[in-house]
Design a protein around this motif. Structure first.
Motif, PDB file in Angstrom:
ATOM      1  N   PRO A  84       0.840  -1.206   0.000  1.00 19.31           N
ATOM      2  CA  PRO A  84       0.000   0.000   0.000  1.00 19.31           C
ATOM      3  C   PRO A  84       0.871   1.251   0.000  1.00 19.31           C
ATOM      4  CG  PRO A  84       0.020  -1.014   2.163  1.00 19.31           C
ATOM      5  CD  PRO A  84       0.746  -1.951   1.246  1.00 19.31           C
ATOM      6  N   CYS A  85       0.307   2.335  -0.443  1.00 12.88           N
ATOM      7  CA  CYS A  85       1.009   3.623  -0.434  1.00 12.88           C
ATOM      8  C   CYS A  85       0.859   4.244   0.959  1.00 12.88           C
ATOM      9  CB  CYS A  85       0.400   4.560  -1.460  1.00 12.88           C
ATOM     10  SG  CYS A  85       0.406   3.923  -3.141  1.00 12.88           S
ATOM     11  N   SER A  86       1.753   5.148   1.279  1.00  8.92           N
ATOM     12  CA  SER A  86       1.635   5.833   2.559  1.00  8.92           C
ATOM     13  C   SER A  86       2.213   7.244   2.430  1.00  8.92           C
ATOM     14  CB  SER A  86       2.359   5.068   3.666  1.00  8.92           C
ATOM     15  OG  SER A  86       3.740   5.003   3.385  1.00  8.92           O
TER      16      SER A  86
ATOM     17  N   GLU B 131      -1.624   4.929   5.722  1.00  8.53           N
ATOM     18  CA  GLU B 131      -1.604   4.021   4.579  1.00  8.53           C
ATOM     19  C   GLU B 131      -2.828   4.240   3.700  1.00  8.53           C
ATOM     20  OE1 GLU B 131      -1.047  -0.068   5.502  1.00  8.53           O
ATOM     21  OE2 GLU B 131       1.031   0.244   6.098  1.00  8.53           O
ATOM     22  N   VAL B 132      -2.611   4.165   2.403  1.00 10.95           N
ATOM     23  CA  VAL B 132      -3.671   4.298   1.409  1.00 10.95           C
ATOM     24  C   VAL B 132      -3.707   2.986   0.630  1.00 10.95           C
ATOM     25  CG1 VAL B 132      -4.494   5.615  -0.580  1.00 10.95           C
ATOM     26  CG2 VAL B 132      -3.242   6.768   1.248  1.00 10.95           C
ATOM     27  N   PRO B 133      -4.844   2.286   0.596  1.00 14.74           N
ATOM     28  CA  PRO B 133      -4.908   1.026  -0.150  1.00 14.74           C
ATOM     29  C   PRO B 133      -4.634   1.234  -1.643  1.00 14.74           C
ATOM     30  CG  PRO B 133      -6.833   1.288   1.259  1.00 14.74           C
ATOM     31  CD  PRO B 133      -6.096   2.585   1.281  1.00 14.74           C
ATOM     32  N   VAL B 134      -4.060   0.226  -2.271  1.00 14.03           N
ATOM     33  CA  VAL B 134      -3.745   0.292  -3.695  1.00 14.03           C
ATOM     34  C   VAL B 134      -5.026   0.499  -4.502  1.00 14.03           C
ATOM     35  CG1 VAL B 134      -2.820  -1.000  -5.647  1.00 14.03           C
ATOM     36  CG2 VAL B 134      -1.709  -1.148  -3.419  1.00 14.03           C
TER      37      VAL B 134
ATOM     38  N   PRO C  79       0.704   1.972  -7.253  1.00 15.65           N
ATOM     39  CA  PRO C  79       1.643   2.831  -6.576  1.00 15.65           C
ATOM     40  C   PRO C  79       2.709   3.363  -7.511  1.00 15.65           C
ATOM     41  CG  PRO C  79       2.028   0.570  -5.916  1.00 15.65           C
ATOM     42  CD  PRO C  79       0.955   0.591  -6.950  1.00 15.65           C
ATOM     43  N   PRO C  80       3.448   4.325  -7.165  1.00 15.26           N
ATOM     44  CA  PRO C  80       3.517   4.991  -5.874  1.00 15.26           C
ATOM     45  C   PRO C  80       2.374   5.987  -5.697  1.00 15.26           C
ATOM     46  CG  PRO C  80       5.020   6.065  -7.381  1.00 15.26           C
ATOM     47  CD  PRO C  80       4.412   4.894  -8.128  1.00 15.26           C
ATOM     48  N   LEU C  81       2.375   6.635  -4.556  1.00 14.32           N
ATOM     49  CA  LEU C  81       1.352   7.627  -4.255  1.00 14.32           C
ATOM     50  C   LEU C  81       1.682   8.904  -5.023  1.00 14.32           C
ATOM     51  CD1 LEU C  81      -1.144   8.072  -2.438  1.00 14.32           C
ATOM     52  CD2 LEU C  81       0.383   9.067  -0.757  1.00 14.32           C
ATOM     53  N   ASN C  82       0.760   9.346  -5.860  1.00  7.48           N
ATOM     54  CA  ASN C  82       0.983  10.533  -6.679  1.00  7.48           C
ATOM     55  C   ASN C  82      -0.091  11.576  -6.420  1.00  7.48           C
ATOM     56  OD1 ASN C  82       3.185   9.503  -8.202  1.00  7.48           O
ATOM     57  ND2 ASN C  82       1.759   8.264  -9.356  1.00  7.48           N
ATOM     58  N   GLU C  83       0.337  12.830  -6.345  1.00 10.19           N
ATOM     59  CA  GLU C  83      -0.640  13.916  -6.261  1.00 10.19           C
ATOM     60  C   GLU C  83      -1.026  14.285  -7.684  1.00 10.19           C
ATOM     61  OE1 GLU C  83      -1.447  18.340  -4.402  1.00 10.19           O
ATOM     62  OE2 GLU C  83       0.380  17.287  -3.886  1.00 10.19           O
ATOM     63  N   VAL C  84      -2.298  14.114  -8.009  1.00  7.08           N
ATOM     64  CA  VAL C  84      -2.775  14.344  -9.361  1.00  7.08           C
ATOM     65  C   VAL C  84      -3.006  15.826  -9.590  1.00  7.08           C
ATOM     66  CG1 VAL C  84      -4.597  13.797 -11.002  1.00  7.08           C
ATOM     67  CG2 VAL C  84      -3.808  12.064  -9.405  1.00  7.08           C
ATOM     68  N   GLU C  85      -3.755  16.443  -8.703  1.00  3.02           N
ATOM     69  CA  GLU C  85      -4.055  17.862  -8.826  1.00  3.02           C
ATOM     70  C   GLU C  85      -4.661  18.362  -7.526  1.00  3.02           C
ATOM     71  OE1 GLU C  85      -7.771  18.695 -11.201  1.00  3.02           O
ATOM     72  OE2 GLU C  85      -7.394  16.613 -11.775  1.00  3.02           O
ATOM     73  N   GLN C  86      -4.900  19.668  -7.462  1.00  5.74           N
ATOM     74  CA  GLN C  86      -5.574  20.226  -6.303  1.00  5.74           C
ATOM     75  C   GLN C  86      -7.055  20.376  -6.626  1.00  5.74           C
ATOM     76  OE1 GLN C  86      -3.631  23.746  -4.835  1.00  5.74           O
ATOM     77  NE2 GLN C  86      -2.263  22.497  -3.615  1.00  5.74           N
ATOM     78  N   VAL C  87      -7.881  19.991  -5.660  1.00  2.32           N
ATOM     79  CA  VAL C  87      -9.335  20.041  -5.844  1.00  2.32           C
ATOM     80  C   VAL C  87      -9.964  20.719  -4.639  1.00  2.32           C
ATOM     81  CG1 VAL C  87      -9.377  17.960  -7.260  1.00  2.32           C
ATOM     82  CG2 VAL C  87      -9.644  17.758  -4.788  1.00  2.32           C
ATOM     83  N   LYS C  88     -11.228  21.071  -4.765  1.00  3.73           N
ATOM     84  CA  LYS C  88     -11.975  21.638  -3.644  1.00  3.73           C
ATOM     85  C   LYS C  88     -12.775  20.544  -2.967  1.00  3.73           C
ATOM     86  CE  LYS C  88     -12.178  26.360  -5.030  1.00  3.73           C
ATOM     87  NZ  LYS C  88     -12.637  27.568  -4.465  1.00  3.73           N
ATOM     88  N   ARG C  89     -13.109  20.755  -1.702  1.00  4.04           N
ATOM     89  CA  ARG C  89     -13.895  19.777  -0.950  1.00  4.04           C
ATOM     90  C   ARG C  89     -15.226  19.524  -1.668  1.00  4.04           C
ATOM     91  NH1 ARG C  89     -13.254  17.578   3.921  1.00  4.04           N
ATOM     92  NH2 ARG C  89     -15.064  16.698   4.941  1.00  4.04           N
ATOM     93  N   GLY C  90     -15.611  18.271  -1.751  1.00  9.12           N
ATOM     94  CA  GLY C  90     -16.827  17.885  -2.448  1.00  9.12           C
ATOM     95  C   GLY C  90     -16.552  17.266  -3.807  1.00  9.12           C
TER      96      GLY C  90
END
Length: 90
Positions: free
Chosen positions: A30-32, A42-45, A68-79
């Motif tokens: 899992p990613c962390s 931990e973030v499940p695959v 994996p690995p854990l990647n930041e795709v983009e910034q989003v707003k809540r919701g």
């Protein structure tokens, strides 16, 4: 002659089964990511989590995908519907 072929088959079959088991890929770990407190989350695959961006951007979250690995795709707003879980810890 028949006995030799039976013995040969008896030795070859288990060896081929073992070779196939070794070729199977293992499950990826899992990613962390770490928090400022030193804790690991931990973030499940295959899942996504939205982590709050640092202040003063309280309404923005980083969309993290574990491929994996854990990647930041983009910034989003809540919701945002792509966020399976929100992590609001500082």
């Amino acid at each position: 002659m028949r006995a030799i072929s039976i013995v040969a088959v008896a030795l070859i079959v288990p060896a081929s089964v073992l070779a196939q088991e070794k070729e199977k890929p293992s499950d990826p770990p899992p990613c962390s990511y770490s928090l400022m407190t030193g804790q690991y989350v931990e973030v499940p695959v295959g899942s996504t989590v939205c982590r709050r961006a640092p202040a003063p951007y309280q309404d923005l979250y980083g969309l993290l995908q574990c491929i994996p690995p854990l990647n930041e795709v983009e910034q989003v707003k809540r919701g945002d519907p792509r966020c399976e879980k929100y992590d609001d810890r500082p």
